[in-house]
Scaffold this motif. Sequence first.
Motif, PDB file in Angstrom:
ATOM      1  N   LEU A 267      12.185   1.936  16.996  1.00 41.82           N
ATOM      2  CA  LEU A 267      11.134   1.542  16.049  1.00 41.82           C
ATOM      3  C   LEU A 267       9.887   2.411  16.176  1.00 41.82           C
ATOM      4  N   GLY A 268       9.960   3.431  17.028  1.00 43.70           N
ATOM      5  CA  GLY A 268       8.860   4.394  17.111  1.00 43.70           C
ATOM      6  C   GLY A 268       7.830   4.141  18.186  1.00 43.70           C
ATOM      7  N   PHE A 269       8.069   3.158  19.075  1.00 44.49           N
ATOM      8  CA  PHE A 269       7.109   2.882  20.143  1.00 44.49           C
ATOM      9  C   PHE A 269       7.411   3.749  21.366  1.00 44.49           C
ATOM     10  N   ARG A 270       6.371   4.060  22.127  1.00 46.61           N
ATOM     11  CA  ARG A 270       6.508   4.901  23.334  1.00 46.61           C
ATOM     12  C   ARG A 270       6.787   3.993  24.534  1.00 46.61           C
ATOM     13  N   ALA A 271       8.067   3.641  24.701  1.00 49.54           N
ATOM     14  CA  ALA A 271       8.466   2.710  25.761  1.00 49.54           C
ATOM     15  C   ALA A 271       9.336   3.427  26.782  1.00 49.54           C
ATOM     16  N   ILE A 272       9.236   2.985  28.030  1.00 47.95           N
ATOM     17  CA  ILE A 272      10.040   3.558  29.113  1.00 47.95           C
ATOM     18  C   ILE A 272      10.482   2.431  30.048  1.00 47.95           C
ATOM     19  N   PRO A 273      11.740   2.473  30.540  1.00 45.00           N
ATOM     20  CA  PRO A 273      12.223   1.384  31.396  1.00 45.00           C
ATOM     21  C   PRO A 273      11.981   1.653  32.875  1.00 45.00           C
ATOM     22  N   LEU A 274      11.915   0.578  33.646  1.00 42.28           N
ATOM     23  CA  LEU A 274      11.828   0.658  35.109  1.00 42.28           C
ATOM     24  C   LEU A 274      12.664  -0.484  35.678  1.00 42.28           C
ATOM     25  N   HIS A 275      13.761  -0.120  36.361  1.00 39.41           N
ATOM     26  CA  HIS A 275      14.665  -1.138  36.899  1.00 39.41           C
ATOM     27  C   HIS A 275      15.446  -0.581  38.076  1.00 39.41           C
ATOM     28  N   GLY A 276      16.233  -1.444  38.707  1.00 39.52           N
ATOM     29  CA  GLY A 276      16.887  -1.102  39.960  1.00 39.52           C
ATOM     30  C   GLY A 276      18.046  -0.139  39.862  1.00 39.52           C
ATOM     31  N   GLU A 277      18.576   0.122  38.659  1.00 39.56           N
ATOM     32  CA  GLU A 277      19.673   1.070  38.536  1.00 39.56           C
ATOM     33  C   GLU A 277      19.188   2.514  38.494  1.00 39.56           C
ATOM     34  N   LEU A 278      17.897   2.726  38.375  1.00 37.91           N
ATOM     35  CA  LEU A 278      17.342   4.083  38.363  1.00 37.91           C
ATOM     36  C   LEU A 278      17.255   4.627  39.781  1.00 37.91           C
ATOM     37  N   THR A 279      17.370   5.943  39.924  1.00 40.90           N
ATOM     38  CA  THR A 279      17.155   6.565  41.224  1.00 40.90           C
ATOM     39  C   THR A 279      15.671   6.515  41.559  1.00 40.90           C
ATOM     40  N   GLN A 280      15.344   6.808  42.816  1.00 37.84           N
ATOM     41  CA  GLN A 280      13.938   6.760  43.212  1.00 37.84           C
ATOM     42  C   GLN A 280      13.103   7.760  42.417  1.00 37.84           C
ATOM     43  N   SER A 281      13.621   8.952  42.190  1.00 34.44           N
ATOM     44  CA  SER A 281      12.861   9.957  41.430  1.00 34.44           C
ATOM     45  C   SER A 281      12.680   9.508  39.983  1.00 34.44           C
ATOM     46  N   GLN A 282      13.694   8.834  39.411  1.00 35.28           N
ATOM     47  CA  GLN A 282      13.558   8.315  38.046  1.00 35.28           C
ATOM     48  C   GLN A 282      12.528   7.191  37.990  1.00 35.28           C
ATOM     49  N   ARG A 283      12.506   6.332  39.010  1.00 38.80           N
ATOM     50  CA  ARG A 283      11.503   5.264  39.053  1.00 38.80           C
ATOM     51  C   ARG A 283      10.098   5.837  39.092  1.00 38.80           C
ATOM     52  N   LEU A 284       9.896   6.801  39.993  1.00 44.38           N
ATOM     53  CA  LEU A 284       8.563   7.405  40.113  1.00 44.38           C
ATOM     54  C   LEU A 284       8.182   8.132  38.833  1.00 44.38           C
ATOM     55  N   GLY A 285       9.179   8.792  38.212  1.00 47.06           N
ATOM     56  CA  GLY A 285       8.908   9.488  36.955  1.00 47.06           C
ATOM     57  C   GLY A 285       8.481   8.531  35.864  1.00 47.06           C
ATOM     58  N   ALA A 286       9.169   7.381  35.768  1.00 46.40           N
ATOM     59  CA  ALA A 286       8.820   6.383  34.759  1.00 46.40           C
ATOM     60  C   ALA A 286       7.417   5.841  35.006  1.00 46.40           C
ATOM     61  N   PHE A 287       7.134   5.511  36.256  1.00 42.25           N
ATOM     62  CA  PHE A 287       5.825   4.963  36.590  1.00 42.25           C
ATOM     63  C   PHE A 287       4.710   5.973  36.285  1.00 42.25           C
ATOM     64  N   ASN A 288       4.929   7.234  36.655  1.00 40.92           N
ATOM     65  CA  ASN A 288       3.899   8.254  36.430  1.00 40.92           C
ATOM     66  C   ASN A 288       3.674   8.514  34.944  1.00 40.92           C
ATOM     67  N   LYS A 289       4.740   8.448  34.140  1.00 43.88           N
ATOM     68  CA  LYS A 289       4.564   8.609  32.693  1.00 43.88           C
ATOM     69  C   LYS A 289       3.726   7.467  32.117  1.00 43.88           C
ATOM     70  N   PHE A 290       3.981   6.267  32.614  1.00 49.76           N
ATOM     71  CA  PHE A 290       3.209   5.116  32.150  1.00 49.76           C
ATOM     72  C   PHE A 290       1.769   5.203  32.622  1.00 49.76           C
ATOM     73  N   LYS A 291       1.591   5.493  33.896  1.00 51.93           N
ATOM     74  CA  LYS A 291       0.242   5.579  34.451  1.00 51.93           C
ATOM     75  C   LYS A 291      -0.548   6.711  33.809  1.00 51.93           C
ATOM     76  N   GLY A 292       0.144   7.819  33.489  1.00 49.32           N
ATOM     77  CA  GLY A 292      -0.533   8.973  32.890  1.00 49.32           C
ATOM     78  C   GLY A 292      -0.751   8.857  31.397  1.00 49.32           C
ATOM     79  N   GLY A 293      -0.217   7.800  30.762  1.00 51.28           N
ATOM     80  CA  GLY A 293      -0.451   7.587  29.341  1.00 51.28           C
ATOM     81  C   GLY A 293       0.543   8.243  28.418  1.00 51.28           C
ATOM     82  N   LEU A 294       1.577   8.920  28.968  1.00 52.49           N
ATOM     83  CA  LEU A 294       2.585   9.528  28.097  1.00 52.49           C
ATOM     84  C   LEU A 294       3.393   8.449  27.380  1.00 52.49           C
ATOM     85  N   CYS A 295       3.580   7.315  28.038  1.00 52.45           N
ATOM     86  CA  CYS A 295       4.190   6.132  27.426  1.00 52.45           C
ATOM     87  C   CYS A 295       3.241   4.963  27.664  1.00 52.45           C
TER      88      CYS A 295
END
Length: 438
Positions: A267-295
Amino acid sequence: MEARSFSDLGLCEPLLKALDQLKFTTPTQIQADCIGPALEGRDIIGIAPTGSGKTAAFALPILHRLWDDPHSLFACVLSPTRELAYQTSAQFEALGASMGVRSVVIVGGEDKIQQAVQLAKKPHIVVATPGRLHDHLKTTKGFSLRAVKHLVLDEADRLLNPDFQASIDDILKLLPHERTTYLFSATMTNNVAKLQRTSLSDPVRVEASSHKYTTVSTLLQYYILCPLVQKEVMLVYLINSMAQNSIIIFARTVQNTKRITLILRSLGFRAIPLHGELTQSQRLGAFNKFKGGLCNILVATDLASRGLDVPSVDVVINFDSPTHSKDYIHRVGRTARAGRAGKSILMVSQYDVEPMLRLEEVLGRKLEQYPTDEQEIALLRERVEEAGRHAANQLREEIAAKGGGKKRRQIADKGDDKDRDDDVVEAGMPSFKRKRRS
């Protein structure tokens, strides 16, 4: 007399300089009440709402005492999640920047050999999850906690669940008896009280709130009633009405987290998931994108309910009601942090009314009903249902691809194994059955 500034608390000059640079001007209640006794060498039990500044409440006295007595491996901080461990380490390094403080994070999902190398460099602060720290204590030559002066149990109620119990018990046995111990938690449970009796010596108890379960006064708390089959439409309505805000959406399962993210993205929203099936680097990447405002929308399981420190989170939406009242406290604690305002919305279906009433009883207050526009919601229904069908197809394709990858790996196991890449295929996910729409 109540401390009006950090200098009133008697902190050393390097820390006051760092606090000024970080624009921390006035101590929070938990900081003002904890730092004085901690500088005197007392053990501390700190009970305070999430977002009240607990990390600085124990980091500042540890760094002050480190400045007086420079010592390698000065403190060990135990955290229940990897994300919280990284953020705690970052706060230590930010506050101790002018002191040359070295902090290392020891968590699962990262290379053990590289961690052993970091430990060999004798950092001042080790921030760790219990399982991986216990592993290093058993297997890493030359590493021990015998010289540690300070132990911190952060989010102690979560650390004391059965998953961590054996590791915690063994770690406590390997620590020196002559140490200072800080125990911090948003809630006081029976397990926390038991640990207090066995691991702390004549502690000072600091409670920043008189209620066992509480939220900060700057948080506006609402609920929305909607039938279960319309929850996704209602969620999109809410997101659409707050499109410029920074939002965390909590779902109960990995499956819901993935589905909601796919719907919002289509629907065009800037959303990113964070859950236990992600690797540690994927978790940190998701969090940093959210914290940095990319999502600006993070869709998460309770993995994100503790430890995420993003000052600019405007809204927390509970898509799925939390199982326990204290989980609600931790979820909504992601907003309205450090004196800022924030908003939380609990989505209540016909199956969630009784849990909401129990939650209100625990909180000692009534949630307000969030205003909605039925016409706008009706206009969104067709688009959201189409996005739901698209998401279901994507999830089915993902499952099929993973099944094929598993079969290819089984074939590779029988022959030459040198070209395998285990990171390409993640763990499988249960199938999703799309709800029938009324």
